[in-house]
Design a protein around this motif. Structure first.
Motif, mmCIF file in Angstrom:
data_model
loop_
_atom_site.group_PDB
_atom_site.id
_atom_site.type_symbol
_atom_site.label_atom_id
_atom_site.label_comp_id
_atom_site.label_asym_id
_atom_site.label_seq_id
_atom_site.Cartn_x
_atom_site.Cartn_y
_atom_site.Cartn_z
ATOM 1 N N TRP A 3 0.749 1.926 6.006
ATOM 2 C CA TRP A 3 -0.037 2.030 4.772
ATOM 3 C C TRP A 3 -0.784 0.733 4.461
ATOM 4 O O TRP A 3 -1.866 0.754 3.882
ATOM 5 C CB TRP A 3 0.843 2.470 3.609
ATOM 6 C CG TRP A 3 1.174 3.927 3.723
ATOM 7 C CD1 TRP A 3 2.387 4.481 4.047
ATOM 8 C CD2 TRP A 3 0.275 5.026 3.570
ATOM 9 N NE1 TRP A 3 2.288 5.848 4.090
ATOM 10 C CE2 TRP A 3 1.002 6.205 3.807
ATOM 11 C CE3 TRP A 3 -1.081 5.120 3.255
ATOM 12 C CZ2 TRP A 3 0.425 7.471 3.731
ATOM 13 C CZ3 TRP A 3 -1.661 6.377 3.183
ATOM 14 C CH2 TRP A 3 -0.909 7.531 3.421
ATOM 15 N N PHE A 29 8.092 0.572 -0.607
ATOM 16 C CA PHE A 29 8.769 1.284 0.478
ATOM 17 C C PHE A 29 10.226 0.829 0.456
ATOM 18 O O PHE A 29 10.518 -0.359 0.604
ATOM 19 C CB PHE A 29 8.094 0.975 1.812
ATOM 20 C CG PHE A 29 6.663 1.407 1.802
ATOM 21 C CD1 PHE A 29 6.317 2.693 2.180
ATOM 22 C CD2 PHE A 29 5.666 0.557 1.353
ATOM 23 C CE1 PHE A 29 4.992 3.119 2.121
ATOM 24 C CE2 PHE A 29 4.345 0.967 1.301
ATOM 25 C CZ PHE A 29 4.014 2.250 1.685
ATOM 26 N N ASP A 72 2.098 10.768 7.666
ATOM 27 C CA ASP A 72 2.251 9.376 8.080
ATOM 28 C C ASP A 72 3.334 9.295 9.161
ATOM 29 O O ASP A 72 3.911 10.330 9.538
ATOM 30 C CB ASP A 72 2.514 8.477 6.866
ATOM 31 C CG ASP A 72 3.882 8.643 6.240
ATOM 32 O OD1 ASP A 72 4.811 9.189 6.880
ATOM 33 O OD2 ASP A 72 4.043 8.218 5.080
ATOM 34 N N LEU A 87 2.517 0.072 -3.979
ATOM 35 C CA LEU A 87 3.354 1.007 -3.226
ATOM 36 C C LEU A 87 4.627 0.268 -2.830
ATOM 37 O O LEU A 87 4.570 -0.808 -2.238
ATOM 38 C CB LEU A 87 2.636 1.493 -1.966
ATOM 39 C CG LEU A 87 1.282 2.175 -2.153
ATOM 40 C CD1 LEU A 87 0.692 2.538 -0.797
ATOM 41 C CD2 LEU A 87 1.403 3.394 -3.032
ATOM 42 N N THR A 143 6.825 4.863 -5.231
ATOM 43 C CA THR A 143 7.919 4.506 -4.331
ATOM 44 C C THR A 143 8.085 5.561 -3.243
ATOM 45 O O THR A 143 8.106 6.746 -3.536
ATOM 46 C CB THR A 143 9.247 4.377 -5.127
ATOM 47 O OG1 THR A 143 9.066 3.391 -6.136
ATOM 48 C CG2 THR A 143 10.386 3.972 -4.211
ATOM 49 N N TYR A 144 8.190 5.095 -2.006
ATOM 50 C CA TYR A 144 8.471 5.949 -0.862
ATOM 51 C C TYR A 144 9.915 5.735 -0.435
ATOM 52 O O TYR A 144 10.313 4.607 -0.148
ATOM 53 C CB TYR A 144 7.599 5.561 0.339
ATOM 54 C CG TYR A 144 6.213 6.109 0.329
ATOM 55 C CD1 TYR A 144 5.895 7.243 1.058
ATOM 56 C CD2 TYR A 144 5.200 5.493 -0.391
ATOM 57 C CE1 TYR A 144 4.610 7.741 1.074
ATOM 58 C CE2 TYR A 144 3.917 5.992 -0.381
ATOM 59 C CZ TYR A 144 3.624 7.112 0.352
ATOM 60 O OH TYR A 144 2.357 7.604 0.359
ATOM 61 N N ASN A 196 5.612 11.988 5.976
ATOM 62 C CA ASN A 196 5.191 12.213 4.597
ATOM 63 C C ASN A 196 3.754 12.719 4.583
ATOM 64 O O ASN A 196 2.880 12.143 5.229
ATOM 65 C CB ASN A 196 5.272 10.911 3.784
ATOM 66 C CG ASN A 196 6.673 10.342 3.774
ATOM 67 O OD1 ASN A 196 7.610 11.000 3.352
ATOM 68 N ND2 ASN A 196 6.816 9.128 4.273
ATOM 69 N N HIS A 203 1.944 13.695 -3.215
ATOM 70 C CA HIS A 203 1.471 12.997 -2.027
ATOM 71 C C HIS A 203 0.192 12.255 -2.389
ATOM 72 O O HIS A 203 -0.370 12.465 -3.448
ATOM 73 C CB HIS A 203 1.257 13.956 -0.846
ATOM 74 C CG HIS A 203 0.114 14.904 -1.044
ATOM 75 N ND1 HIS A 203 0.300 16.166 -1.561
ATOM 76 C CD2 HIS A 203 -1.207 14.783 -0.826
ATOM 77 C CE1 HIS A 203 -0.881 16.778 -1.630
ATOM 78 N NE2 HIS A 203 -1.806 15.950 -1.198
ATOM 79 N N LYS A 218 15.842 10.598 2.174
ATOM 80 C CA LYS A 218 14.807 11.361 1.500
ATOM 81 C C LYS A 218 15.015 12.840 1.707
ATOM 82 O O LYS A 218 15.731 13.253 2.608
ATOM 83 C CB LYS A 218 13.420 10.935 1.965
ATOM 84 C CG LYS A 218 13.166 11.103 3.446
ATOM 85 C CD LYS A 218 11.786 10.599 3.791
ATOM 86 C CE LYS A 218 11.554 10.700 5.281
ATOM 87 N NZ LYS A 218 10.228 10.292 5.652
ATOM 88 N N LEU A 267 6.829 1.793 7.919
ATOM 89 C CA LEU A 267 5.982 2.641 7.096
ATOM 90 C C LEU A 267 5.020 1.800 6.259
ATOM 91 O O LEU A 267 3.842 2.149 6.111
ATOM 92 C CB LEU A 267 6.833 3.550 6.208
ATOM 93 C CG LEU A 267 6.089 4.719 5.580
ATOM 94 C CD1 LEU A 267 5.405 5.588 6.629
ATOM 95 C CD2 LEU A 267 7.038 5.546 4.739
ATOM 96 N N CYS A 306 12.261 5.969 2.560
ATOM 97 C CA CYS A 306 11.937 6.015 3.985
ATOM 98 C C CYS A 306 13.068 5.424 4.816
ATOM 99 O O CYS A 306 13.943 4.728 4.312
ATOM 100 C CB CYS A 306 10.621 5.295 4.263
ATOM 101 S SG CYS A 306 10.520 3.606 3.675
ATOM 102 N N THR A 328 10.361 16.763 4.114
ATOM 103 C CA THR A 328 8.952 16.366 4.166
ATOM 104 C C THR A 328 8.049 17.597 4.224
ATOM 105 O O THR A 328 6.839 17.471 4.236
ATOM 106 C CB THR A 328 8.668 15.480 5.396
ATOM 107 O OG1 THR A 328 9.015 16.221 6.573
ATOM 108 C CG2 THR A 328 9.453 14.195 5.333
#
Length: 130
Positions: free
Chosen positions: A21, A60, A116, A58, A8-9, A120, A74, A65, A17, A11, A68
């Protein structure tokens, strides 16, 4: 034994994002599982799946957050053509931080540290995907 269910990101812009990806890793957007989804599209959650099912999905998610600058986890991307991959990722919106080289016994490894579009960190290394 435990296994990774998803990565999990947190963001600011899940769609933006996830688009990066999605293109960088050639993943597919998939419907959210019932516990995350409601009757309508959810702009705060985007899920990407590996078409071959070999890697975890993944997620998002729109969330505040932390820094970074010091990220303990990562992604490391492996490729046969690092320079071309780095260039492609830059075209998609990533930025290069630096390229590093380190000697391990009889071999030398080289990788490029990147960020990214939301800052990140991730790395691209010279190895074929497993």
């Amino acid at each position: 034994m435990a296994s990774i269910e998803k990565i999990t990101y947190a963001c600011n812009s899940p769609d933006r994002l996830a688009t990066f990806w999605e293109q960088a890793l050639e993943r597919d957007r998939v419907p959210l599982p019932s516990e995350l989804a409601d009757e309508t599209d959810d702009p705060d959650h985007v899920l990407l799946a590996d078409p071959d099912g070999r890697s975890p999905p993944l997620l998002f998610k729109r969330l505040p957050k932390g820094s970074t600058e010091d990220i303990p986890i990562h992604l490391d991307l492996a490729t046969k053509e690092r320079a071309a991959t780095v260039e492609r990722l830059e075209d998609l919106g990533a930025s290069t931080v630096e390229t590093k080289r380190e000697r391990f016994h009889e071999r030398t490894e080289e990788w490029t540290v990147m960020k990214d579009p939301e800052g990140n960190g991730f790395c691209v290394c010279d190895r074929a995907s497993r």
